[in-house]
Write an enzyme that holds these catalytic residues in place. Structure first.
Site, mmCIF file in Angstrom:
data_model
loop_
_atom_site.group_PDB
_atom_site.id
_atom_site.type_symbol
_atom_site.label_atom_id
_atom_site.label_comp_id
_atom_site.label_asym_id
_atom_site.label_seq_id
_atom_site.Cartn_x
_atom_site.Cartn_y
_atom_site.Cartn_z
ATOM 1 N N SER A 10 34.613 88.166 47.131
ATOM 2 C CA SER A 10 33.238 88.688 46.929
ATOM 3 C C SER A 10 32.762 90.207 47.112
ATOM 4 C CB SER A 10 32.362 87.054 47.413
ATOM 5 O OG SER A 10 30.718 88.058 47.454
ATOM 6 N N HIS A 35 34.429 88.548 42.211
ATOM 7 C CA HIS A 35 33.242 87.911 42.424
ATOM 8 C C HIS A 35 32.035 89.027 42.891
ATOM 9 C CE1 HIS A 35 31.298 84.194 43.175
ATOM 10 N NE2 HIS A 35 30.686 84.204 43.845
ATOM 11 N N ASP A 37 27.654 89.169 43.003
ATOM 12 C CA ASP A 37 26.688 87.810 43.555
ATOM 13 C C ASP A 37 25.665 88.277 43.382
ATOM 14 O OD1 ASP A 37 28.047 85.595 44.857
ATOM 15 O OD2 ASP A 37 28.974 86.760 46.491
ATOM 16 N N MET A 39 21.410 88.582 43.117
ATOM 17 C CA MET A 39 20.803 87.428 43.660
ATOM 18 C C MET A 39 19.097 88.858 42.955
ATOM 19 S SD MET A 39 22.464 86.657 47.126
ATOM 20 C CE MET A 39 23.668 87.095 47.294
ATOM 21 N N HIS A 68 28.548 85.511 39.698
ATOM 22 C CA HIS A 68 27.815 84.574 40.319
ATOM 23 C C HIS A 68 26.429 84.596 40.008
ATOM 24 C CE1 HIS A 68 26.942 81.842 43.895
ATOM 25 N NE2 HIS A 68 25.748 81.265 42.937
ATOM 26 N N MET A 70 22.573 83.869 40.743
ATOM 27 C CA MET A 70 21.650 83.672 41.565
ATOM 28 C C MET A 70 20.096 83.511 41.310
ATOM 29 S SD MET A 70 24.211 83.172 44.839
ATOM 30 C CE MET A 70 25.003 84.314 44.390
ATOM 31 N N MET A 139 29.495 75.509 46.289
ATOM 32 C CA MET A 139 28.646 76.167 47.239
ATOM 33 C C MET A 139 29.213 75.378 48.927
ATOM 34 S SD MET A 139 27.364 78.902 46.266
ATOM 35 C CE MET A 139 26.880 80.211 47.775
ATOM 36 N N GLY A 147 28.420 85.822 55.478
ATOM 37 C CA GLY A 147 28.691 85.659 56.175
ATOM 38 C C GLY A 147 28.334 85.080 56.838
ATOM 39 N N ASP A 177 33.226 78.705 47.203
ATOM 40 C CA ASP A 177 32.283 79.677 47.712
ATOM 41 C C ASP A 177 31.427 80.062 49.577
ATOM 42 O OD1 ASP A 177 31.163 82.459 47.768
ATOM 43 O OD2 ASP A 177 29.589 82.246 45.539
ATOM 44 N N GLY A 199 34.244 87.110 50.491
ATOM 45 C CA GLY A 199 33.904 88.239 51.014
ATOM 46 C C GLY A 199 34.077 89.111 52.458
HETATM 47 C C1 DX5 Z 1 26.553 83.954 48.476
HETATM 48 C C2 DX5 Z 1 27.809 84.146 47.920
HETATM 49 C C3 DX5 Z 1 29.321 83.897 48.502
HETATM 50 C C4 DX5 Z 1 29.717 84.607 49.841
HETATM 51 C C5 DX5 Z 1 31.030 84.793 50.280
HETATM 52 O O1 DX5 Z 1 25.806 83.105 48.453
HETATM 53 O O2 DX5 Z 1 27.937 83.205 46.740
HETATM 54 O O3 DX5 Z 1 29.694 84.962 47.135
HETATM 55 O O4 DX5 Z 1 28.435 85.350 49.911
HETATM 56 O O5 DX5 Z 1 30.669 85.501 51.171
HETATM 57 P P1 DX5 Z 1 31.444 85.003 52.408
HETATM 58 O O6 DX5 Z 1 32.815 84.372 52.157
HETATM 59 O O7 DX5 Z 1 30.956 86.156 53.323
HETATM 60 O O8 DX5 Z 1 30.485 83.333 52.483
HETATM 61 ZN ZN ZN Z 2 28.551 83.899 44.847
#
Ligand code: DX5
Ligand code: ZN
Length: 216
Positions: A10, A35, A37, A39, A68, A70, A139, A147, A177, A199
């Site tokens: 990610s 990946h 993300d 948001m 992904h 969101m 998830m 993190g 994830d 990530g």
């Molecule tokens: C959270 C994300 C993930 C996440 C992965 O909303 O979809 O992709 O940040 O990061 P780590 O591995 O740090 O949880």
């Molecule tokens: Zn994600």
């Protein structure tokens, strides 16, 4: 679906001031997918990147862009992310009024379809669509931030999905994830996940040695 495990780092944990070179480094380090993300500050309490950024990253690598989303409502943005260069477009069922319609919108763009379940979202929410999608993203943290701590209780959903696959002879990928590290990745694989998103572990462990972290 393949039997081999794919790693989808990610870029949420990358250094955003040099996102392009971070993506190139991931490719060189052996990442299978990238990946991304997305948001919106509404579906989740955080804002990240939009289609313009993905468009700029697209020429840098031929790796699969595992996007992904969101964001809600999601439908009106599907085309933008498809045009920007997404290969897999994953959405949350809570972000659309009509899951079947969103699936069709993604298919119309010739992209792979993923549906994501938040930790408390049940398989029943998407069960009738499983024959019609390419991937389920489980998830293992509440979506919104990197993190966070891995939630082992979601592994049962992966096992249930494997059962459904077997009894109904279905063929979607199972991606996990959130909070994945060197230990719980083994549990996720054992449960039946075949794509691991990570990530923090990939970008920060072992002094940021991403090659080592992908291989481990
Ligand atoms: C959270 C994300 C993930 C996440 C992965 O909303 O979809 O992709 O940040 O990061 P780590 O591995 O740090 O949880
Ligand atoms: Zn994600």
């Amino acid at each position: 679906m393949t039997n081999s495990i794919k790693i989808s780092p990610s870029i949420l944990s990358a250094d955003f001031s040099k996102l392009g070179s971070e993506v190139i480094s991931l490719e060189r380090a052996g990442a299978d997918y990238i990946h991304i993300d997305v948001m919106d500050g509404h579906f989740v309490p955080n804002l990240t990147i939009g289609p313009e950024v993905i468009k700029k990253l697209r020429p840098l690598t031929e790796k699969t862009f595992d996007v992904h989303l969101m964001i809600s409502p999601v439908d009106k943005f599907i085309k933008d992310y498809a045009k920007a260069g997404a290969d897999i477009i994953t959405f949350h069922p809570e972000a659309t009024e009509d899951t079947a319609k969103t699936i069709e919108l993604i298919k119309k763009e010739n992209k792979k379809v993923g549906i994501s379940l938040k930790p408390k979202s049940k398989i029943e929410l998407i069960e009738k669509h499983l024959h019609n999608i390419d991937l389920v993203l489980i998830m293992s943290v509440e979506p919104g931030f990197g993190g966070q701590k891995f939630m082992p209780e979601v592994l049962i959903k992966i096992k249930e999905l494997k059962e459904i696959q077997k009894t109904q002879n279905l063929n979607f990928d199972i991606e996990i994830d959130g909070g994945i590290n060197f230990d719980n990745s083994k549990d996720a694989i054992e449960a039946g996940a075949n794509i691991l998103v990570s990530g923090t572990t990939i970008f920060k462990s072992n002094n940021g040695d991403i090659k080592k972290n992908i291989e481990l």
